[in-house]
Write an enzyme that holds these catalytic residues in place. Sequence first.
Site, mmCIF file in Angstrom:
data_model
loop_
_atom_site.group_PDB
_atom_site.id
_atom_site.type_symbol
_atom_site.label_atom_id
_atom_site.label_comp_id
_atom_site.label_asym_id
_atom_site.label_seq_id
_atom_site.Cartn_x
_atom_site.Cartn_y
_atom_site.Cartn_z
ATOM 1 N N ASP A 43 -26.007 32.178 -28.938
ATOM 2 C CA ASP A 43 -24.610 31.425 -29.207
ATOM 3 C C ASP A 43 -24.109 31.731 -30.580
ATOM 4 O O ASP A 43 -24.772 32.600 -31.176
ATOM 5 C CB ASP A 43 -24.888 29.789 -29.429
ATOM 6 C CG ASP A 43 -23.700 28.973 -29.282
ATOM 7 O OD1 ASP A 43 -22.706 28.706 -29.805
ATOM 8 O OD2 ASP A 43 -23.786 27.818 -28.211
ATOM 9 N N VAL A 70 -20.741 36.509 -27.164
ATOM 10 C CA VAL A 70 -20.926 37.215 -25.641
ATOM 11 C C VAL A 70 -19.744 38.011 -25.633
ATOM 12 O O VAL A 70 -19.972 39.106 -24.544
ATOM 13 C CB VAL A 70 -20.851 36.055 -24.463
ATOM 14 C CG1 VAL A 70 -22.026 35.066 -24.688
ATOM 15 C CG2 VAL A 70 -19.423 35.373 -24.766
ATOM 16 N N ASN A 96 -23.031 30.615 -19.827
ATOM 17 C CA ASN A 96 -22.311 29.350 -19.855
ATOM 18 C C ASN A 96 -21.279 29.114 -21.173
ATOM 19 O O ASN A 96 -20.378 28.548 -21.108
ATOM 20 C CB ASN A 96 -23.336 28.306 -19.924
ATOM 21 C CG ASN A 96 -22.716 27.103 -20.391
ATOM 22 O OD1 ASN A 96 -22.191 26.255 -19.983
ATOM 23 N ND2 ASN A 96 -23.009 26.707 -22.074
ATOM 24 N N TYR A 176 -6.927 29.702 -19.019
ATOM 25 C CA TYR A 176 -8.264 29.603 -18.706
ATOM 26 C C TYR A 176 -8.594 29.530 -17.397
ATOM 27 O O TYR A 176 -9.762 30.311 -16.860
ATOM 28 C CB TYR A 176 -8.652 28.095 -19.390
ATOM 29 C CG TYR A 176 -10.005 27.470 -18.990
ATOM 30 C CD1 TYR A 176 -10.908 27.758 -19.825
ATOM 31 C CD2 TYR A 176 -10.058 26.473 -17.915
ATOM 32 C CE1 TYR A 176 -12.231 27.153 -19.657
ATOM 33 C CE2 TYR A 176 -11.523 26.001 -17.742
ATOM 34 C CZ TYR A 176 -12.474 26.179 -18.540
ATOM 35 O OH TYR A 176 -13.654 25.549 -18.539
ATOM 36 N N THR A 214 -14.800 18.663 -24.903
ATOM 37 C CA THR A 214 -13.596 18.000 -24.239
ATOM 38 C C THR A 214 -13.794 16.745 -24.747
ATOM 39 O O THR A 214 -12.992 15.614 -24.384
ATOM 40 C CB THR A 214 -14.092 17.745 -22.936
ATOM 41 O OG1 THR A 214 -15.337 17.082 -22.536
ATOM 42 C CG2 THR A 214 -14.223 19.047 -21.979
HETATM 43 P P1 NAI Z 1 -19.367 23.175 -25.466
HETATM 44 O O1 NAI Z 1 -18.658 23.258 -26.686
HETATM 45 O O2 NAI Z 1 -20.601 22.090 -25.889
HETATM 46 O O3 NAI Z 1 -20.499 24.401 -25.143
HETATM 47 C C1 NAI Z 1 -19.859 25.886 -25.321
HETATM 48 C C2 NAI Z 1 -20.887 26.837 -26.241
HETATM 49 O O4 NAI Z 1 -20.180 27.989 -26.048
HETATM 50 C C3 NAI Z 1 -20.600 26.307 -27.689
HETATM 51 O O5 NAI Z 1 -21.933 25.986 -28.140
HETATM 52 C C4 NAI Z 1 -19.791 27.513 -28.214
HETATM 53 O O6 NAI Z 1 -20.375 27.653 -29.849
HETATM 54 C C5 NAI Z 1 -20.317 28.615 -27.324
HETATM 55 N N1 NAI Z 1 -19.469 29.878 -27.464
HETATM 56 C C6 NAI Z 1 -18.218 29.647 -27.580
HETATM 57 N N2 NAI Z 1 -17.635 31.395 -27.769
HETATM 58 C C7 NAI Z 1 -18.609 31.763 -27.755
HETATM 59 C C8 NAI Z 1 -18.973 33.137 -27.871
HETATM 60 N N3 NAI Z 1 -17.905 34.167 -28.240
HETATM 61 N N4 NAI Z 1 -20.279 33.578 -27.659
HETATM 62 C C9 NAI Z 1 -21.464 32.897 -27.616
HETATM 63 N N5 NAI Z 1 -21.126 31.465 -27.532
HETATM 64 C C10 NAI Z 1 -20.037 30.906 -27.720
HETATM 65 O O7 NAI Z 1 -18.698 22.894 -24.188
HETATM 66 P P2 NAI Z 1 -19.241 22.678 -22.837
HETATM 67 O O8 NAI Z 1 -18.098 21.928 -21.937
HETATM 68 O O9 NAI Z 1 -20.468 22.396 -22.488
HETATM 69 O O10 NAI Z 1 -18.869 24.086 -22.243
HETATM 70 C C11 NAI Z 1 -19.897 25.063 -21.251
HETATM 71 C C12 NAI Z 1 -19.072 25.655 -20.402
HETATM 72 O O11 NAI Z 1 -18.897 24.943 -19.374
HETATM 73 C C13 NAI Z 1 -17.810 26.576 -20.693
HETATM 74 O O12 NAI Z 1 -17.857 27.874 -19.990
HETATM 75 C C14 NAI Z 1 -16.863 25.709 -20.147
HETATM 76 O O13 NAI Z 1 -15.692 26.604 -20.088
HETATM 77 C C15 NAI Z 1 -17.399 25.146 -18.962
HETATM 78 N N6 NAI Z 1 -16.943 24.016 -18.333
HETATM 79 C C16 NAI Z 1 -16.747 22.846 -18.896
HETATM 80 C C17 NAI Z 1 -16.287 21.567 -18.514
HETATM 81 C C18 NAI Z 1 -16.162 20.438 -19.274
HETATM 82 O O14 NAI Z 1 -15.064 19.522 -18.728
HETATM 83 N N7 NAI Z 1 -16.772 20.176 -20.292
HETATM 84 C C19 NAI Z 1 -15.640 21.851 -17.208
HETATM 85 C C20 NAI Z 1 -15.953 22.910 -16.521
HETATM 86 C C21 NAI Z 1 -16.245 24.066 -17.048
#
Ligand code: NAI
Length: 271
Positions: A43, A70, A96, A176, A214
């Site tokens: 991360d 990433v 992820n 997105y 979110t």
């Molecule tokens: P989250 O904010 O808890 O997790 C995202 C993580 O990605 C964070 O820890 C952030 O620091 C990390 N991150 C961001 N840019 C980065 C980079 N360049 N390199 C490494 N790490 C990076 O959010 P969530 O919701 O758990 O998201 C996880 C995945 O699920 C994402 O790909 C999101 O698009 C997807 N998703 C989420 C939904 C939701 O309703 N929460 C719905 C559909 C998909």
Amino acid sequence: MRLNNKVILITGGATGLSGEINGIGGAAARICAKEGAKVLIGDINDEMGQKTANQINEIGGHARYLHLDVTDEDEWVSVYKSIASVEGKLDILVNNAGTGVPNYDPSLTSARNSEEALMVEHITVDGLQSQLKVHAQGVLLGMKHGIPLMRNGLGGSIINVSSIHGIVGTHTVTSYQAAKGAVRQLTKAAAVQYSKENIRVNSIHPGFTKTPLTTELFTNPEILSDRVSQIPLGRFADAEEIAMGILFLASDESSYVTGAELIIDGGVIAQ
Ligand code: NAI
């Protein structure tokens, strides 16, 4: 122990602190560690990622935090070098990491929450590219440099986190959607290309999920009720409910599943 002795790298897995709202990667890290996996969290949020790894270790799991942006190819190469020398193999990769922040046309800042500001004719090239960079480029690089390490083992499982918005259209997240659609298709390309080496590649498509990403959606009553009205099960998912799908695709229980789309959305896109 559904993942006994498996080595799993989860990107964007920092948000897994106990007692807090977890992200999907953080919840997956905790659940996979409970199932016996050696969990590597990659991360850019170093402080939280390290804390999450520490907590997993404190309760008897095995976790290690690695800084990983990433979008950066060199960082992927050094993360995999570290895994090759410390854990010696890679069984599972969960791509992820993500950002859901839509990129608005700056001239429409006052209309931040209006659907108009997010429609195709207002999307900026910078906005589009920043979404493609994290989601599409990030997933591609993870697979590109991870597959050779999986090849050293007995095959592997790659799980790419897309979204329901990688499948169907919506008003609110155009860039997105382009990026998550790319994740879905990159998954199918890799599934076909590496099946003979027993490397399975699948995508997960979460619907509205309560995570740190979110917060604005589920704490603003107006937005929350609009989104909930779209969900047949009548509520947002918890991150753990998505992570259970990741666990299934990571484990040998899904040994005949590749190139598939696992939709976990409370029925939203069944309508
Ligand atoms: P989250 O904010 O808890 O997790 C995202 C993580 O990605 C964070 O820890 C952030 O620091 C990390 N991150 C961001 N840019 C980065 C980079 N360049 N390199 C490494 N790490 C990076 O959010 P969530 O919701 O758990 O998201 C996880 C995945 O699920 C994402 O790909 C999101 O698009 C997807 N998703 C989420 C939904 C939701 O309703 N929460 C719905 C559909 C998909």
